[in-house]
Every structure is written in structure tokens, then in C-alpha cells.
Design a protein around this motif. Structure first.
Motif, mmCIF file in Angstrom:
data_model
loop_
_atom_site.group_PDB
_atom_site.id
_atom_site.type_symbol
_atom_site.label_atom_id
_atom_site.label_comp_id
_atom_site.label_asym_id
_atom_site.label_seq_id
_atom_site.Cartn_x
_atom_site.Cartn_y
_atom_site.Cartn_z
ATOM 1 N N HIS A 194 40.393 23.051 17.625
ATOM 2 C CA HIS A 194 40.513 21.646 17.430
ATOM 3 C C HIS A 194 41.315 20.959 18.749
ATOM 4 N N SER A 195 40.971 21.187 19.976
ATOM 5 C CA SER A 195 41.508 20.775 21.037
ATOM 6 C C SER A 195 40.332 20.154 21.920
ATOM 7 N N SER A 196 41.174 19.621 23.134
ATOM 8 C CA SER A 196 40.041 18.983 24.136
ATOM 9 C C SER A 196 39.313 19.880 24.988
ATOM 10 N N PHE A 197 40.125 21.204 25.044
ATOM 11 C CA PHE A 197 39.952 22.280 25.948
ATOM 12 C C PHE A 197 40.511 23.556 25.533
ATOM 13 N N HIS A 198 39.515 24.470 25.703
ATOM 14 C CA HIS A 198 39.985 25.904 25.149
ATOM 15 C C HIS A 198 39.358 26.875 26.248
ATOM 16 N N SER A 199 40.020 27.883 26.720
ATOM 17 C CA SER A 199 39.812 28.656 27.801
ATOM 18 C C SER A 199 40.201 29.985 27.399
ATOM 19 N N GLN A 200 39.569 31.181 27.460
ATOM 20 C CA GLN A 200 40.150 32.600 26.954
ATOM 21 C C GLN A 200 39.594 33.238 28.005
ATOM 22 N N ALA A 201 40.322 34.230 28.634
ATOM 23 C CA ALA A 201 39.718 35.154 29.794
ATOM 24 C C ALA A 201 40.280 36.338 29.744
ATOM 25 N N VAL A 202 39.785 37.308 30.349
ATOM 26 C CA VAL A 202 40.216 38.843 30.722
ATOM 27 C C VAL A 202 39.841 39.162 32.074
ATOM 28 N N HIS A 203 40.985 39.660 32.882
ATOM 29 C CA HIS A 203 41.041 40.008 34.382
ATOM 30 C C HIS A 203 41.535 41.267 34.262
ATOM 31 N N ILE A 204 40.707 42.218 34.937
ATOM 32 C CA ILE A 204 41.094 43.567 35.154
ATOM 33 C C ILE A 204 41.027 43.813 36.584
ATOM 34 N N ARG A 205 41.964 44.481 37.307
ATOM 35 C CA ARG A 205 42.103 44.686 38.644
ATOM 36 C C ARG A 205 43.135 45.754 38.898
ATOM 37 N N PRO A 206 43.189 46.384 40.296
ATOM 38 C CA PRO A 206 43.844 47.298 40.492
ATOM 39 C C PRO A 206 45.271 46.728 41.376
ATOM 40 N N VAL A 207 46.191 46.886 41.263
ATOM 41 C CA VAL A 207 47.299 45.938 42.059
ATOM 42 C C VAL A 207 48.348 47.150 42.603
ATOM 43 N N CYS A 208 49.032 46.709 43.558
ATOM 44 C CA CYS A 208 50.128 47.359 43.863
ATOM 45 C C CYS A 208 51.640 47.170 43.240
ATOM 46 N N GLN A 209 52.498 48.286 43.152
ATOM 47 C CA GLN A 209 53.786 48.229 42.409
ATOM 48 C C GLN A 209 55.012 48.026 43.391
ATOM 49 N N ASP A 210 54.632 48.392 44.686
ATOM 50 C CA ASP A 210 55.610 48.013 45.444
ATOM 51 C C ASP A 210 55.048 47.028 46.673
ATOM 52 N N GLU A 211 56.071 46.613 47.851
ATOM 53 C CA GLU A 211 55.515 46.086 48.850
ATOM 54 C C GLU A 211 54.708 46.842 49.706
ATOM 55 N N GLN A 212 55.279 48.054 49.934
ATOM 56 C CA GLN A 212 54.345 49.052 50.831
ATOM 57 C C GLN A 212 53.311 49.893 50.325
ATOM 58 N N CYS A 213 52.750 49.351 48.949
ATOM 59 C CA CYS A 213 51.725 49.963 48.106
ATOM 60 C C CYS A 213 51.602 51.373 48.202
ATOM 61 N N THR A 214 52.559 51.876 47.887
ATOM 62 C CA THR A 214 52.725 53.571 47.768
ATOM 63 C C THR A 214 52.310 54.057 46.462
ATOM 64 N N SER A 215 52.600 53.154 45.360
ATOM 65 C CA SER A 215 52.034 53.378 44.060
ATOM 66 C C SER A 215 51.164 52.387 43.545
ATOM 67 N N LYS A 216 49.850 52.662 42.834
ATOM 68 C CA LYS A 216 49.161 51.787 42.559
ATOM 69 C C LYS A 216 48.811 51.724 41.029
ATOM 70 N N ALA A 217 48.520 50.642 40.408
ATOM 71 C CA ALA A 217 48.275 50.594 38.854
ATOM 72 C C ALA A 217 47.222 49.620 38.405
ATOM 73 N N TRP A 218 46.727 49.603 37.324
ATOM 74 C CA TRP A 218 45.558 48.735 36.834
ATOM 75 C C TRP A 218 46.444 47.460 36.110
ATOM 76 N N GLU A 219 46.040 46.651 36.201
ATOM 77 C CA GLU A 219 46.493 45.202 35.709
ATOM 78 C C GLU A 219 45.610 44.594 34.746
#
Length: 639
Positions: free
Chosen positions: A276-301
Motif C-alpha cells: 500500500h505504497s507509491s513505489f515498491h521494489s525488491q531485489a537480489v544481487h549475488i556477486r564475488p567480492v574482495c575481502q581486502d584491498e589487495q584482494c588476496t581473499s575472495k568471498a560471495w556476497e
């Protein structure tokens, strides 16, 4: 003395037996190593008898935090490795951002982030245990070799000129774009199976996605995670602008959360209020990301977002005055127990001294974040702290306005689209892009996906800015094939400062087969939104370190330059009328035919099959009485 000698003799006998039979000890040690975790778990209940209920809780927590990964070795055997809680494998964060809009509406954005440092696509690795990451989505990533997945369901249209830019934009209806791994041989086959599986997971009509509404953008949709994949053969993009979003889509979305809708911020997601609103949006985003600045370890977000705009003024609940209970009919009592961070952010940038509105309960925690090229100030409510809920153990934010909020700054980038022309044979599509920056010009990437039944005349394509021709520096056009694929048009256009750029192209409507029309053909046919992507000049320096601790709503799109930020704008979907036959004519023909058959042939058939008999006149009354008396007396009747 004798007892002492007897004890020494027993000691020598035991030592001699151990030296003479070492294999028994080795066998015992190997047995202990093979049993491993099973013996530790089975021995734990014996220790509970002395340690009490606390040991039981520790045991259950250890069992939930363990993550088992089976590794296929070269010899075909499988080895099971158990990761202890010391190396945390996954974490969960939740946030709610509330922003009072200048139009009097309230913008609420939920952000849920699950981070898991594991690689689904690593060869020879099979994940057999899930703790916080949804198992249904993990199996989808592994089975179809998905590198990135982005899906959204939106009801309503985001009004950029009234509400500003959203944190994560989405077009009306359903949108799905997926990057597959470069080892996939049959991308179209995986795409078709993936849409069917996602259709079942989210209770949506994604199974209607096929090759007739799927495109392969060459430059508009780059990966948002790791990897600089430039081969667009592994990218698929499709929209369903007519998809209706309702409760049956929200329920499976909430079930993907670690705490569901039982605790944490998800308690506020009441379907009756959200829709009961003017706008409604739901989403799912899955991607691999880095856990540190040098990207020595990776993870799924896994990032689940839900954006909603409440119009409290027209609904009669008070002008520009809101609270959590008014918006969601519920209050907060606790954070999600599995969340490492649970916070609520209220935008108070336009209220530095409290002259515009009053926010209660007050909080001493303040935070600043650079969002969409602007530095914003937020009041922060940390739900992991007990003092946030007060003595009543309930949090109900309340905002009372004291004065007028003033005018909103116009967004730097805005776009809209419409159809022009008359009749049902030809028409023209107009796309208007606005650059509201006073002195900076910047390029934008425009993508249009037009169905095959609108036959574009690409030689009529024109781009004008300030009444002058604006030649695109890059054009990628893929013509449509009837009943096989849609049109795809991508252009890189330079927008002059403080200008309006118009893109027009003419088209001709095709005549469909009568079986290809929808059940309500006179309603029209929907054309998906145009997508405008750009790096907009920023007013403040952007943060390029993606791994620093920052709010979720400001860290979705990675920033590579301090002087600009990425913006994606969707236009309105189009509703186009096609030449429609008179579907009432078959009904009229059937009625006329039945009438002719019933009246004409029925009468003729009745005359041919009916038998005729001569009816004799009945005798007069006197004769019938005389025959009655004669019948009683037994005398022959009169003829």
C-alpha cells in the motif's frame, strides 16, 4: 616389602607388553583419527553432565558454525575438511535507511548482506553445508556456473524529479541479468533452465523469458564484482515490464534471510503496508567480492534490497509526520541474533540544527557517508545495543516537522521516453536525456531493447542537443529477427552541460498471428524501459577503497575514480497499440451460423421426418351416451 616388589613387577610387565605390541597403539590412534569429529560430538554429551546447560548451548553453536566442504581429489576419492569457528566462514549484516523526501513522502531502504568466503565455481569442490547463505541460491550458482546474478521485482515507477536518485535503481516489472562463467558452452541452454528455476524460487513469471525478449548488451551491463569480463557472449539480459509484484513474491524473498521475518529489521516487512505504497521494489544481487584491498581473499556476497516509498500525506496520516508504527504497523524489539551489524540510518542532512523536524528518541551516534556524489549526515540507531530500545524494549522512531523542507536540488541526470505518431501503422520513439550540471559535460551510454514486432527504421535515427546534431561516438545495433530475437541499440552520447538531448527513431507495427495476441489485446503491448548509464561528476571526493567499513547503502557500486560516481537511470516503459483484429467476429459468425442451421435446416429436416395421420371427428354427445348405456346392457354399439 613383598607388596612393593609385586608392584614393581607389574610395572615391568606393562612396559614389556607395550614394547612387544606397538601395533595395537598405532591401530588405536588411527581409529581415533578416522572417527574425528564424530567421537568429539558423541563425547560431548558425557561432559554436559558436569558442565550443565551451558555446554549444550556451546555444542549446538559449534555444530551450526561448522562448514563442511568435500574436495574431489585426482584419484577419485573425497576428503571432508571441517572448518572450525575460529575461521569465520560467513557473516550477516542488516540496515534500514530512512530519508524524508522533499515531496512529503518517506523513502525506506532495507539492505541485507550475507558474505561467505567460499568459491562455488572452484573445480572439484562441492559445498555440502550451508549456515547463513541460502542453500537454494547456492545450488543455483553451482549448477548453472553463474558468476553474477541480479534480479529485481518492482511495482510502480521511480519519480526521479520528485524523489531524487534511489540507492539501487530498478525498472518497473521484473528485470534479470546474469553473467555466466567463461567455461559454459551452452549459454542459452543454461539461461533457459535458470529462468525456469528462478521462476519457481520467487513465484514469478520468469518462465516467460525466452529468446524473443533476451539481449546480449555489449557495454551497458559490466560485472559489479570481481573480474573484468568483456566477452558479452556470457551475458544475458531480459525484462518483463508487465510483471505484477505481490505477496507471493515477497514471501520467498523473506525466507532467504537468515532470521526470516521473525527477528531483526525484517519484522517490519508487513505485506499489507509494503504494497500500500507509491513505489515498491525488491531485489537480489549475488556477486564475488574482495575481502581486502589487495584482494588476496575472495568471498560471495548476497545482497537483498527492498525499497519502498510511503505517501503518508495523501493517505490521511498527517502531513510529513511519520513513525515506524505508522509506516509498518510494527515496532522493533530486537536485532537479528545472527547479524554482526544491525543499524537504522535516518537522513538529517537538511536538518543540522533541528529547525526543520524533531526526531525522537534522540541518539548521540552520527555518521557521514558519501552517497551518489553528495555527503550526507545520518542519525544512527544500533540495534545490537540494549540502550537503543530503552526501558520498554521497543523502538519506535518518530519525526515531527516544524517547518517547510524547501525545494529539492534537481538530479544531475534524468531521462524519459514516450511514443509519438498517429494511426496503427507507423510511429516514433522519443527518448529525452537531461544533463542538469551547470558547466560539466559527460558521456552517457543509452541502451534500448525493442520487441521484434516494432520494426525499427534505423536510418531514421537522429540525436539532437540544443537544436544541433549530436553524433554518437559509439553505436552497436543488432537487428531483430521475427519471432526469434528483439532489436538491440546501444549508443555512447556526449551530453553538453545544462542541456536536453533527444533521441528519435521511427518504427512500423507488424501484424501478428491471431494466436500471438494476449488475452486483452486492446490493452496494448509493453516495451521495456531504456537504460541510461553514466559516470556523473561528483560534488565531493568519492571513496575508491571498496573494502573499508562503510554503510551498505553507499557501497554497492564500486568506485574507481574520486571525481565521479556511477548512475543508472531507467525510463518509463512504453505501452504500444498494435493492429488488432476484431476478435468478436468469430462469435458473430458462430451465432449467425447457428441461427441459420436452427431455423432453415431444422424446419426442412422436421418436414422430411414427420409422419402424418388423419384425425376422425369425435361423435356427438347423444351418441356417446347411447353407446355408454348399450355397453352396460351388453347390446351392440351404434356405428
Amino acid at each position: 616389602m613383598a607388596a612393593h616388589r609385586y608392584g614393581l613387577s607389574l610395572v615391568f610387565i606393562l612396559i614389556f607388553s607395550l614394547l612387544a605390541h606397538p601395533s595395537s597403539c598405532d591401530t588405536l590412534e588411527k581409529a581415533n583419527d578416522n572417527t574425528g569429529e564424530k567421537q568429539s560430538v558423541s563425547d560431548a554429551p558425557q561432559e554436559v553432565n558436569t558442565d550443565g546447560s551451558a555446554a549444550v548451548e556451546d555444542l549446538n553453536e559449534r555444530q551450526w558454525q561448522s562448514t563442511d566442504v568435500e574436495v574431489d581429489r585426482s584419484d577419485g576419492t573425497k576428503d571432508s575438511e571441517t572448518f572450525t569457528p575460529a575461521a569465520a566462514k560467513d557473516q550477516f549484516q542488516e540496515e534500514l535507511v530512512i530519508r524524508p523526501l522533499h515531496s512529503g513522502d518517506i523513502y525506506a531502504s532495507f539492505q541485507f548482506r550475507t558474505l561467505w568466503d567460499i568459491d562455488f565455481l572452484q573445480e572439484g569442490q562441492k559445498v555440502s553445508h550451508y549456515r547463513l547463505f541460502p542453500k537454494s541460491l547456492g545450488q543455483v550458482l553451482s549448477k548453472f556456473s553463474v558468476r553474477e546474478l541480479h534480479i529485481s521485482f518492482t511495482q510502480g515507477f521511480w519519480r526521479t524529479m520528485q524523489w531524487g536518485q534511489p540507492f539501487i535503481p530498478s525498472p518497473p516489472g521484473a528485470e534479470l541479468w546474469v553473467w555466466f562463467h567463461d567455461t559454459v558452452s551452452d549459454v542459452d541452454g543454461n539461461w533457459k533452465e535458470l529462468t525456469n528455476v528462478l521462476s519457481g524460487i520467487f513465484c514469478a513469471s520468469l518462465n516467460f523469458i525466452d529468446l524473443t525478449n533476451t539481449v546480449q548488451p555489449s557495454a551497458s551491463f559490466k560485472p559489479l564484482g570481481l573480474g573484468n569480463v568483456t566477452d558479452h557472449r556470457f551475458l544475458r539480459y531480459a525484462t518483463l515490464p508487465r510483471e505484477i509484484v505481490c505477496t507471493e513474491n515477497l514471501t520467498p524473498w523473506k525466507k532467504l534471510l537468515p532470521c526470516g521475518s521473525k527477528a531483526g529489521l525484517a519484522v517490519l516487512m508487513k505485506s499489507e503496508k509494503l504494497f500500500h505504497s507509491s513505489f515498491h521494489s525488491q531485489a537480489v544481487h549475488i556477486r564475488p567480492v574482495c575481502q581486502d584491498e589487495q584482494c588476496t581473499s575472495k568471498a560471495w556476497e548476497l545482497r537483498q534490497t527492498l525499497n519502498v516509498v510511503f505517501d503518508l500525506y495523501t493517505s490521511g496520516q498527517g502531513k510529513k509526520e511519520w513513525s515506524l508504527f505508522k509506516m509498518f504497523s510494527r515496532t522493533l524489539t530486537e536485532a537479528c541474533p545472527l547479524a554482526t551489524s544491525s543499524k537504522i540510518y535516518v537522513d538529517i542532512t537538511d536538518n543540522p540544527e533541528g529547525e526543520l523536524f524533531e526526531l525522537t528518541p534522540a541518539t548521540p551516534l552520527l555518521s557521514q557517508a558519501v552517497v551518489l556524489g553528495d555527503r550526507r549526515t545520518y542519525s544512527v540507531y544500533d540495534l545490537t545495543r540494549a540502550e537503543t530500545f530503552g526501558q520498554l524494549r521497543s523502538l519506535n522512531l518518530l519525526l515531527r516537522w516544524k517547518g517547510d523542507s524547501g525545494d529539492m536540488l534537481r538530479p544531475l541526470l534524468h531521462a524519459e521516453r514516450y511514443v509519438a505518431g498517429f494511426g496503427l501503422q507507423t510511429g516514433e520513439i522519443h527518448t529525452v536525456i537531461y544533463n542538469n550540471h551547470p558547466y560539466r559535460a559527460f558521456p552517457v551510454l543509452l541502451m534500448d531493447s525493442v520487441p521484434w514486432y516494432l520494426q525499427l527504421y534505423i536510418h531514421t535515427l537522429t540525436v539532437t542537443s540544443k537544436s544541433r546534431d549530436n553524433k554518437p561516438s559509439y553505436i552497436h545495433y543488432q537487428p531483430a529477427k521475427d519471432r526469434h530475437r528483439p532489436h538491440l541499440l546501444e549508443m555512447l552520447i556526449q551530453l553538453p552541460p545544462h542541456s536536453m538531448t533527444e533521441v528519435t527513431v521511427q518504427f512500423e507495427r507488424a501484424l501478428l498471428k491471431w494466436t500471438e495476441y494476449t488475452p486483452d489485446p486492446n490493452h496494448g503491448f509493453y516495451v521495456g524501459s531504456s537504460v541510461v548509464s553514466a559516470l556523473v561528476p561528483s560534488m565531493v571526493a568519492m571513496n575508491t577503497n571498496f573494502t573499508l567499513e562503510q554503510p551498505l547503502f553507499s557501497s554497492f557500486v564500486p568506485v574507481k575514480e574520486e571525481s565521479s560516481y556511477f548512475v543508472r537511470v531507467y525510463t518509463e516503459p512504453l505501452l504500444v497499440n498494435l493492429p488488432t483484429p476484431d476478435f468478436s467476429m468469430p462469435y458473430n459468425v458462430i451465432c449467425l451460423t447457428c441461427t441459420v442451421v436452427a431455423v432453415g435446416y431444422g424446419s426442412f429436416y422436421n418436414l422430411l421426418t414427420r409422419t402424418f395421420q388423419v384425425d376422425e371427428p369425435s361423435p356427438p354427445l347423444a351418441k356417446r351416451l347411447a353407446n355408454f348405456i348399450r355397453r352396460i346392457r351388453g347390446v351392440p354399439l351404434l356405428t
